[in-house]
Write a protein that holds these residues in place. Structure first.
Motif, short mmCIF file in Angstrom:
data_model
loop_
_atom_site.label_atom_id
_atom_site.label_comp_id
_atom_site.label_asym_id
_atom_site.label_seq_id
_atom_site.Cartn_x
_atom_site.Cartn_y
_atom_site.Cartn_z
N LEU A 47 0.83 -1.20 0.00
CA LEU A 47 0.00 0.00 0.00
C LEU A 47 0.87 1.26 0.00
N THR A 48 1.89 1.26 0.84
CA THR A 48 2.81 2.41 0.88
C THR A 48 3.50 2.56 -0.47
N ALA A 49 3.93 1.46 -1.04
CA ALA A 49 4.59 1.50 -2.35
C ALA A 49 3.65 2.06 -3.41
N ALA A 50 2.40 1.64 -3.38
CA ALA A 50 1.43 2.12 -4.36
C ALA A 50 1.19 3.62 -4.21
N LEU A 51 1.25 4.11 -3.00
CA LEU A 51 1.07 5.54 -2.77
C LEU A 51 2.30 6.35 -3.16
N MET A 52 3.47 5.78 -2.99
CA MET A 52 4.71 6.49 -3.28
C MET A 52 5.12 6.42 -4.74
N LEU A 53 4.70 5.39 -5.44
CA LEU A 53 5.13 5.18 -6.82
C LEU A 53 4.88 6.40 -7.72
N PRO A 54 3.69 7.01 -7.72
CA PRO A 54 3.50 8.19 -8.58
C PRO A 54 4.43 9.35 -8.21
N CYS A 55 4.74 9.49 -6.94
CA CYS A 55 5.65 10.55 -6.49
C CYS A 55 7.06 10.32 -7.04
N TYR A 56 7.53 9.08 -6.93
CA TYR A 56 8.86 8.76 -7.45
C TYR A 56 8.92 8.96 -8.96
N LYS A 57 7.86 8.52 -9.66
CA LYS A 57 7.85 8.67 -11.12
C LYS A 57 7.86 10.14 -11.52
N ALA A 58 7.10 10.96 -10.82
CA ALA A 58 7.08 12.39 -11.13
C ALA A 58 8.43 13.04 -10.83
N GLU A 59 9.05 12.66 -9.72
CA GLU A 59 10.36 13.20 -9.37
C GLU A 59 11.40 12.80 -10.42
N PHE A 60 11.35 11.55 -10.86
CA PHE A 60 12.28 11.07 -11.88
C PHE A 60 12.08 11.86 -13.18
N ARG A 61 10.83 11.99 -13.60
CA ARG A 61 10.51 12.71 -14.84
C ARG A 61 11.00 14.16 -14.78
N ASN A 62 10.75 14.84 -13.66
CA ASN A 62 11.19 16.23 -13.51
C ASN A 62 12.71 16.35 -13.51
N LEU A 63 13.38 15.40 -12.89
CA LEU A 63 14.83 15.42 -12.85
C LEU A 63 15.42 15.18 -14.23
N VAL A 64 14.86 14.25 -14.97
CA VAL A 64 15.36 13.95 -16.31
C VAL A 64 15.22 15.16 -17.23
N LEU A 65 14.18 15.93 -17.03
CA LEU A 65 13.97 17.11 -17.88
C LEU A 65 15.06 18.17 -17.75
N VAL A 66 15.75 18.20 -16.62
CA VAL A 66 16.79 19.22 -16.41
C VAL A 66 18.21 18.70 -16.63
N LEU A 67 18.34 17.43 -17.02
CA LEU A 67 19.67 16.88 -17.26
C LEU A 67 20.29 17.47 -18.52
N THR A 68 21.59 17.63 -18.49
CA THR A 68 22.31 18.02 -19.70
C THR A 68 22.37 16.80 -20.62
N SER A 69 22.78 17.01 -21.85
CA SER A 69 22.86 15.88 -22.78
C SER A 69 23.89 14.85 -22.32
N ASP A 70 24.98 15.30 -21.73
CA ASP A 70 25.98 14.36 -21.21
C ASP A 70 25.42 13.56 -20.04
N GLU A 71 24.70 14.24 -19.14
CA GLU A 71 24.11 13.55 -18.00
C GLU A 71 23.04 12.56 -18.47
N GLU A 72 22.26 12.96 -19.46
CA GLU A 72 21.23 12.07 -19.99
C GLU A 72 21.87 10.83 -20.61
N ARG A 73 22.94 11.01 -21.34
CA ARG A 73 23.66 9.89 -21.94
C ARG A 73 24.20 8.97 -20.86
N GLU A 74 24.76 9.54 -19.81
CA GLU A 74 25.29 8.76 -18.71
C GLU A 74 24.17 7.97 -18.00
N LEU A 75 23.03 8.62 -17.82
CA LEU A 75 21.90 7.95 -17.18
C LEU A 75 21.39 6.81 -18.05
N ARG A 76 21.26 7.04 -19.34
CA ARG A 76 20.81 5.98 -20.26
C ARG A 76 21.75 4.78 -20.22
#
Length: 87
Positions: A47-76
């Motif tokens: 239940l806790t995981a189900a509640l937290m999952l959308p928060c983690y996904k949104a945080e990941f998405r927002n963080l990926v949007l501000v990565l530089t191209s080098d950081e994005e390549r490194e993450l990929r």
């Protein structure tokens, strides 16, 4: 499974940026949430995981949007290595 990079001065690889490291941490949290949900849908952890999952996904998405191209390549690259190890 954790990906670590050597920070030795003689190393040919550079250490991960803080944003890439944070993105990998968030990705691990997403994977852990999915695992808790898959194991047992009626537990408190699921239940806790189900509640937290959308928060983690949104945080990941927002963080990926501000990565530089080098950081994005490194993450990929790091995520590809994780997926290859999990398969």
């Amino acid at each position: 499974m954790f990906i670590t990079r050597s920070s030795d001065s003689g190393s040919a690889t550079k250490p991960s940026s803080a944003r890439v490291a944070r993105a990998l941490e968030i990705h691990r949290s997403v994977v852990a949430c999915n695992a808790h949900i898959a194991r047992s849908s009626d537990s408190t952890h699921a239940l806790t995981a189900a509640l937290m999952l959308p928060c983690y996904k949104a945080e990941f998405r927002n963080l990926v949007l501000v990565l530089t191209s080098d950081e994005e390549r490194e993450l990929r690259y790091a995520l590809d290595v994780l997926c290859d190890c999990a398969a």
